[in-house]
Design an enzyme around this catalytic site. Structure first.
Site, short mmCIF file in Angstrom:
data_model
loop_
_atom_site.label_atom_id
_atom_site.label_comp_id
_atom_site.label_asym_id
_atom_site.label_seq_id
_atom_site.Cartn_x
_atom_site.Cartn_y
_atom_site.Cartn_z
CG HIS A 36 -1.89 1.10 1.32
ND1 HIS A 36 -1.56 2.35 1.78
CD2 HIS A 36 -3.20 1.15 0.98
CE1 HIS A 36 -2.63 3.12 1.74
NE2 HIS A 36 -3.64 2.42 1.26
CG ASP A 37 -0.87 4.70 -0.77
OD1 ASP A 37 -1.28 4.11 -1.79
OD2 ASP A 37 -1.54 5.54 -0.16
CE LYS A 124 -5.48 4.08 -1.24
NZ LYS A 124 -4.47 4.72 -0.39
#
Length: 291
Positions: A36-37, A124
Site C-alpha cells: 500500500h502506497d 489510488k
C-alpha cells in the site's frame, strides 16, 4: 496541511500485538498481497536511513518473495502524479496538493519493491484501496477472499482498506511489522482497531509459515495451473498423464517442491501421477502440512 517530518520509532514488539477476535488462517490459494502506497513521496517524510522503514521494507520483501513462490497475486497502490483539484476534492482540504507538487521521481514505488511485470498496480484516489479502483473485481476474478496488507500509512489508507475489505466479506491479515505510520501511537491505534473491528493483526514471522504451508488446496491449484485446465475436471484418482501431464511438467513440479524442502524425485512423481498419490507423498515429508 501537508505531512510533517516523521520521527523514527520502533516497530511494535510482539507483546504489543493486540488480541484478535478472529482465528483465521492465511491460505495461499485464497490470498492477495496488497503493498500500500510505497511511493518515494510518502517514505521521504521519514528520516534518512530510518530503522522503521528499513524493517518494513525488508518484511514486505519477504512477503512478496513468498507470494511469488505461492502464486499469490501482488497488488500495489500508487497515487497518480497528475490530479486535478476536482479529483482530489476533500483531500485538498486535509492534505493540500500532496504528491502533485512533488518531483517525478517521488511518484515511483521505492526501488526495493519495484513491481514485477505480473503484478497489478492500482491508481489510488482515496484512503481505501477499494475506492474508485478494480481491486474488488480483481479479487473476485482471482477467486480470492483474503487480503494481506502492508505499507503506509497504517492508521489511514491501510486501516480503512482493511475496514472496507471486511465489509466486502474479505478476511484481512494486517501485518503489524510490515506497516509504518506517523507515530508509534497511531501505528498502535490502527492495530487495535483492526484487531477489534475488522481483521486479524499478525506479524511477518507468524504469517509466513501460514501461507507457506502446503495444503491439498495448494496442490490441486498447482496441478490445475501446470495442466492449464479447470480444477473441477480433475479426478483425484485419475492418472494425470491422461490430462496432458508430461515429463517436463513433472520435472518443473519436482523443482518447485524443493523450494518448500520437499524432496520427491522426478521418477517417484512419474510412477504415481495422481492428485491423491502426490498428496500422500507430500504428507510423508511434511509433517506440519494441513490436509
Amino acid at each position: 496541511m501537508t505531512i510533517k517530518q516523521i520521527a523514527d520509532y520502533p516497530m511494535p514488539a510482539l507483546a504489543q500485538i493486540p488480541q484478535n477476535k478472529t482465528d483465521w488462517e492465511a491460505d495461499a490459494a485464497r490470498s492477495v498481497l496488497l503493498i500500500h502506497d510505497m511511493q518515494n513521496y510518502f517514505l521521504n517524510f521519514y528520516q534518512q536511513d530510518s530503522t522503521l522503514i528499513r524493517t518494513m521494507i525488508k518484511n514486505l520483501q519477504s512477503l512478496r518473495s513468498r507470494a511469488a513462490q505461492q502464486q499469490i497475486p501482488v497488488v500495489y497502490t500508487a497515487q497518480p502524479y497528475q490530479q486535478r483539484p476536482q479529483q482530489r476534492a476533500l483531500l485538498n482540504d486535509m492534505w493540500g496538493a500532496g504528491i502533485t507538487t512533488a518531483p517525478v521521481e517521488e511518484q515511483k514505488i521505492v526501488n526495493a519493491l519495484t513491481p514485477r511485470p505480473e503484478d497489478t498496480i492500482l491508481t489510488k484516489w482515496r484512503y481505501s484501496a477499494f475506492q474508485r479502483s478494480d481491486l474488488l473485481a480483481h479479487m473476485h476474478n482471482w477467486q480470492r477472499d483474503q487480503l494481506i496488507i502492508g505499507g503506509v500509512y497504517a492508521h489511514i489508507g491501510c486501516m480503512l482498506t482493511a475496514a472496507e475489505a471486511f465489509m466486502q466479506d474479505i478476511q484481512v491479515f494486517f501485518v503489524a511489522d510490515a506497516l509504518a505510520d506517523f507515530s508509534a501511537e497511531q501505528h498502535q491505534q490502527a492495530l487495535n482497531y483492526v484487531a477489534g473491528c475488522c481483521g486479524q493483526v499478525t506479524t511477518t514471522e507468524a504469517l509466513l509459515p501460514s501461507i507457506n504451508s502446503l495444503t491439498r488446496a495448494w496442490l490441486t491449484q498447482k496441478v490445475q495451473t501446470l495442466l492449464e485446465i479447470p480444477e473441477e475436471t480433475i479426478n483425484p484418482e485419475e492418472n494425470l498423464i491422461l490430462y496432458g501431464l508430461d515429463s517436463l511438467r513433472i520435472m518443473q513440479f519436482a523443482a518447485e517442491l524443493k523450494q518448500y524442502d520437499i524432496n520427491i524425485g522426478y521418477d517417484v512423481l512419474g510412477q504415481q501421477p495422481s492428485l491423491n498419490n502426490w498428496w500422500q507423498l507430500i504428507e510423508k515429508q511434511n509433517k506440519t502440512v494441513s490436509a
